[in-house]
Scaffold this motif. Structure first.
Motif, PDB file in Angstrom:
ATOM      1  N   TYR A  47      -3.053   4.619 -46.589  1.00 57.92           N
ATOM      2  CA  TYR A  47      -3.101   4.825 -48.034  1.00 57.92           C
ATOM      3  C   TYR A  47      -2.799   3.551 -48.815  1.00 57.92           C
ATOM      4  O   TYR A  47      -1.913   2.793 -48.455  1.00 57.92           O
ATOM      5  CB  TYR A  47      -2.122   5.935 -48.435  1.00 57.92           C
ATOM      6  CG  TYR A  47      -2.336   7.204 -47.625  1.00 57.92           C
ATOM      7  CD1 TYR A  47      -3.630   7.618 -47.290  1.00 57.92           C
ATOM      8  CD2 TYR A  47      -1.268   7.963 -47.170  1.00 57.92           C
ATOM      9  CE1 TYR A  47      -3.848   8.760 -46.533  1.00 57.92           C
ATOM     10  CE2 TYR A  47      -1.471   9.115 -46.421  1.00 57.92           C
ATOM     11  CZ  TYR A  47      -2.764   9.493 -46.099  1.00 57.92           C
ATOM     12  OH  TYR A  47      -2.975  10.611 -45.354  1.00 57.92           O
ATOM     13  N   TYR A  48      -3.560   3.359 -49.906  1.00 59.42           N
ATOM     14  CA  TYR A  48      -3.406   2.197 -50.797  1.00 59.42           C
ATOM     15  C   TYR A  48      -3.775   0.871 -50.120  1.00 59.42           C
ATOM     16  O   TYR A  48      -3.312  -0.193 -50.543  1.00 59.42           O
ATOM     17  CB  TYR A  48      -1.996   2.133 -51.414  1.00 59.42           C
ATOM     18  CG  TYR A  48      -1.747   3.258 -52.399  1.00 59.42           C
ATOM     19  CD1 TYR A  48      -2.267   3.203 -53.697  1.00 59.42           C
ATOM     20  CD2 TYR A  48      -1.013   4.384 -52.034  1.00 59.42           C
ATOM     21  CE1 TYR A  48      -2.059   4.246 -54.597  1.00 59.42           C
ATOM     22  CE2 TYR A  48      -0.801   5.434 -52.921  1.00 59.42           C
ATOM     23  CZ  TYR A  48      -1.324   5.349 -54.206  1.00 59.42           C
ATOM     24  OH  TYR A  48      -1.121   6.384 -55.095  1.00 59.42           O
ATOM     25  N   GLU A 168       4.948   3.075 -42.126  1.00 62.46           N
ATOM     26  CA  GLU A 168       4.518   4.018 -43.146  1.00 62.46           C
ATOM     27  C   GLU A 168       3.994   5.209 -42.355  1.00 62.46           C
ATOM     28  O   GLU A 168       3.147   5.046 -41.470  1.00 62.46           O
ATOM     29  CB  GLU A 168       3.437   3.417 -44.044  1.00 62.46           C
ATOM     30  CG  GLU A 168       3.972   2.268 -44.862  1.00 62.46           C
ATOM     31  CD  GLU A 168       3.125   1.879 -46.079  1.00 62.46           C
ATOM     32  OE1 GLU A 168       2.209   2.644 -46.444  1.00 62.46           O
ATOM     33  OE2 GLU A 168       3.400   0.820 -46.650  1.00 62.46           O
ATOM     34  N   ASP A 169       4.524   6.390 -42.657  1.00 63.64           N
ATOM     35  CA  ASP A 169       4.281   7.512 -41.758  1.00 63.64           C
ATOM     36  C   ASP A 169       4.293   8.849 -42.507  1.00 63.64           C
ATOM     37  O   ASP A 169       4.825   8.950 -43.613  1.00 63.64           O
ATOM     38  CB  ASP A 169       5.404   7.512 -40.696  1.00 63.64           C
ATOM     39  CG  ASP A 169       5.010   8.167 -39.403  1.00 63.64           C
ATOM     40  OD1 ASP A 169       3.853   8.625 -39.274  1.00 63.64           O
ATOM     41  OD2 ASP A 169       5.869   8.225 -38.493  1.00 63.64           O
ATOM     42  N   ASP A 215      10.513   7.365 -50.370  1.00 62.47           N
ATOM     43  CA  ASP A 215       9.760   8.613 -50.215  1.00 62.47           C
ATOM     44  C   ASP A 215       8.401   8.411 -50.890  1.00 62.47           C
ATOM     45  O   ASP A 215       8.327   8.191 -52.099  1.00 62.47           O
ATOM     46  CB  ASP A 215      10.537   9.760 -50.884  1.00 62.47           C
ATOM     47  CG  ASP A 215       9.857  11.105 -50.670  1.00 62.47           C
ATOM     48  OD1 ASP A 215       8.627  11.134 -50.437  1.00 62.47           O
ATOM     49  OD2 ASP A 215      10.551  12.137 -50.745  1.00 62.47           O
ATOM     50  N   MET A 216       7.330   8.434 -50.103  1.00 58.67           N
ATOM     51  CA  MET A 216       5.995   8.126 -50.617  1.00 58.67           C
ATOM     52  C   MET A 216       5.216   9.378 -51.006  1.00 58.67           C
ATOM     53  O   MET A 216       4.040   9.302 -51.372  1.00 58.67           O
ATOM     54  CB  MET A 216       5.196   7.366 -49.546  1.00 58.67           C
ATOM     55  CG  MET A 216       5.819   6.096 -49.059  1.00 58.67           C
ATOM     56  SD  MET A 216       6.135   4.913 -50.384  1.00 58.67           S
ATOM     57  CE  MET A 216       4.471   4.308 -50.715  1.00 58.67           C
ATOM     58  N   SER A 217       5.858  10.545 -50.880  1.00 54.93           N
ATOM     59  CA  SER A 217       5.129  11.808 -51.002  1.00 54.93           C
ATOM     60  C   SER A 217       4.321  11.924 -52.297  1.00 54.93           C
ATOM     61  O   SER A 217       3.137  12.292 -52.262  1.00 54.93           O
ATOM     62  CB  SER A 217       6.102  12.976 -50.899  1.00 54.93           C
ATOM     63  OG  SER A 217       6.832  12.868 -49.700  1.00 54.93           O
ATOM     64  N   PHE A 223      -2.887   9.682 -54.183  1.00 47.41           N
ATOM     65  CA  PHE A 223      -3.915   8.898 -53.486  1.00 47.41           C
ATOM     66  C   PHE A 223      -4.906   9.807 -52.761  1.00 47.41           C
ATOM     67  O   PHE A 223      -6.122   9.631 -52.861  1.00 47.41           O
ATOM     68  CB  PHE A 223      -3.268   7.939 -52.472  1.00 47.41           C
ATOM     69  CG  PHE A 223      -4.272   7.124 -51.700  1.00 47.41           C
ATOM     70  CD1 PHE A 223      -4.689   5.885 -52.165  1.00 47.41           C
ATOM     71  CD2 PHE A 223      -4.827   7.618 -50.518  1.00 47.41           C
ATOM     72  CE1 PHE A 223      -5.644   5.143 -51.463  1.00 47.41           C
ATOM     73  CE2 PHE A 223      -5.788   6.890 -49.813  1.00 47.41           C
ATOM     74  CZ  PHE A 223      -6.181   5.645 -50.286  1.00 47.41           C
ATOM     75  N   THR A 224      -4.361  10.784 -52.020  1.00 44.90           N
ATOM     76  CA  THR A 224      -5.248  11.607 -51.193  1.00 44.90           C
ATOM     77  C   THR A 224      -6.097  12.547 -52.055  1.00 44.90           C
ATOM     78  O   THR A 224      -7.226  12.863 -51.703  1.00 44.90           O
ATOM     79  CB  THR A 224      -4.458  12.403 -50.129  1.00 44.90           C
ATOM     80  OG1 THR A 224      -3.397  13.110 -50.771  1.00 44.90           O
ATOM     81  CG2 THR A 224      -3.872  11.480 -49.078  1.00 44.90           C
TER      82      THR A 224
END
Ligand SMILES: C[S@@+](CC[C@H](N)C(=O)[O-])C[C@H]1O[C@@H](n2cnc3c(N)ncnc32)[C@H](O)[C@@H]1O
Length: 278
Positions: A47-48, A168-169, A215-217, A223-224
């Motif tokens: 992502y990104y 990143e996971d 926290d990338m949520s 993004f998704t």
């Protein structure tokens, strides 16, 4: 969870040579040299894109004296970008031989074969013969690996003192039902999706010191969602470039991910840890 599924059940990993359709679209014929920036919009399978790779480069201060191991390097996007931008040597380890072959070809065409060494293998069993890396990095890979404790221990051991672990996971924000877990296994080969606390504490348990965690949520949900919508919007273009079978396959993969992020269950993490104990 014991299962008989294979990583190829994830649609993103089918038709991996579709990248050549994009390269043809650039007007390049087979084997013609490429420049890294020309292909970054379709060789980054996370992502990104390069923005995320730049984040790692800056946080870890990657430079030309360093040797970096990337676990799960796919078709080589992040590895080439790091080597090209920083001059670091990158060992790019990829499980799937078809992706690894494409990665080798693209890296050669970018003139980076001296800096990026592609290796096909499974991180869990690969023998580095005592080699120590300055950093181990990975984007959207570790959730595929069920044996998380073994994985983290191997990372710790393969780093030099003072070395960095960057990941990143994917993870879970809310508990998944059995049915959801089996859907995640089949569609994204999700084998390890703990909550964020567990994710962090497992890293600390092997001896790492956590130095950064985000926290990338929410960002990844955006993004998704955009990725899915924009892929749909360009349906005619993608069918022209890739054909209907590939379009449908990628579209259904993007839709699945969008669904699981936007229902608030699937989440993401960006974490950096340092080896400052032995
Ligand atoms: C979503 S892709 C990301 C590729 C790349 N990191 C990128 O961002 O463009 C994850 C990759 O990890 C690889 N992988 C999964 N388990 C692995 C393992 N045990 N050892 C090495 N690679 C693995 C998969 O084959 C897949 O190509």
């Amino acid at each position: 969870m014991k299962h008989n599924l294979n990583i190829k059940s994830m649609k993103l990993y089918n038709h991996v040579d579709r990248i050549y359709n994009e390269i043809k679209e650039l007007g390049k014929i087979n084997s013609e040299p490429l420049i890294v920036e020309e292909i970054t919009s379709f060789d980054q399978l996370h992502y990104y894109g390069t923005e995320a790779v730049d984040f790692a480069i800056n946080k870890i201060n990657i430079d030309s004296n360093m040797t970096i191991l990337e676990i799960g390097s796919g078709i080589g996007g992040p590895a080439r970008y790091i080597a090209n931008k920083t001059g670091a040597t990158v060992i790019a380890l990829e499980l799937q031989s078809d992706q690894n072959e494409i990665a080798i070809d693209l890296t050669e065409r970018c003139g980076l074969s001296k800096k990026v060494k592609h290796v096909c293998g499974d991180f869990l069993t690969y023998d580095w013969e005592g080699k120590k890396f300055d950093a181990i990095v990975s984007w959207l890979t570790l959730y595929h690996i069920f044996e998380n404790k073994i994985l983290l221990k191997k990372c710790f051991d393969a780093l030099r003192y003072g070395g960095f672990f960057y990941a990143e996971d994917l993870l879970s924000r809310k508990p998944f039902s059995e049915k959801e877990l089996s859907e995640l296994l089949e569609n994204i080969y999700g084998n390890y999706l703990p909550d964020i606390q567990t994710y962090k504490s497992e890293i600390e348990k092997v001896g790492f010191t956590l130095i950064f965690c985000q926290d990338m949520s929410n960002e990844w949900t955006k993004f998704t969602r955009n990725r899915y919508l924009s892929y749909n919007k360009q349906k005619n273009r993608h069918i022209r470039v890739h054909g209907e079978i590939i379009y449908n396959s990628i579209n259904s993969f993007y839709s699945f991910i969008d669904h699981y992020f936007s229902n608030g269950k699937l989440g993401g993490i960006r974490v950096i840890a340092k080896k400052i104990s032995t």
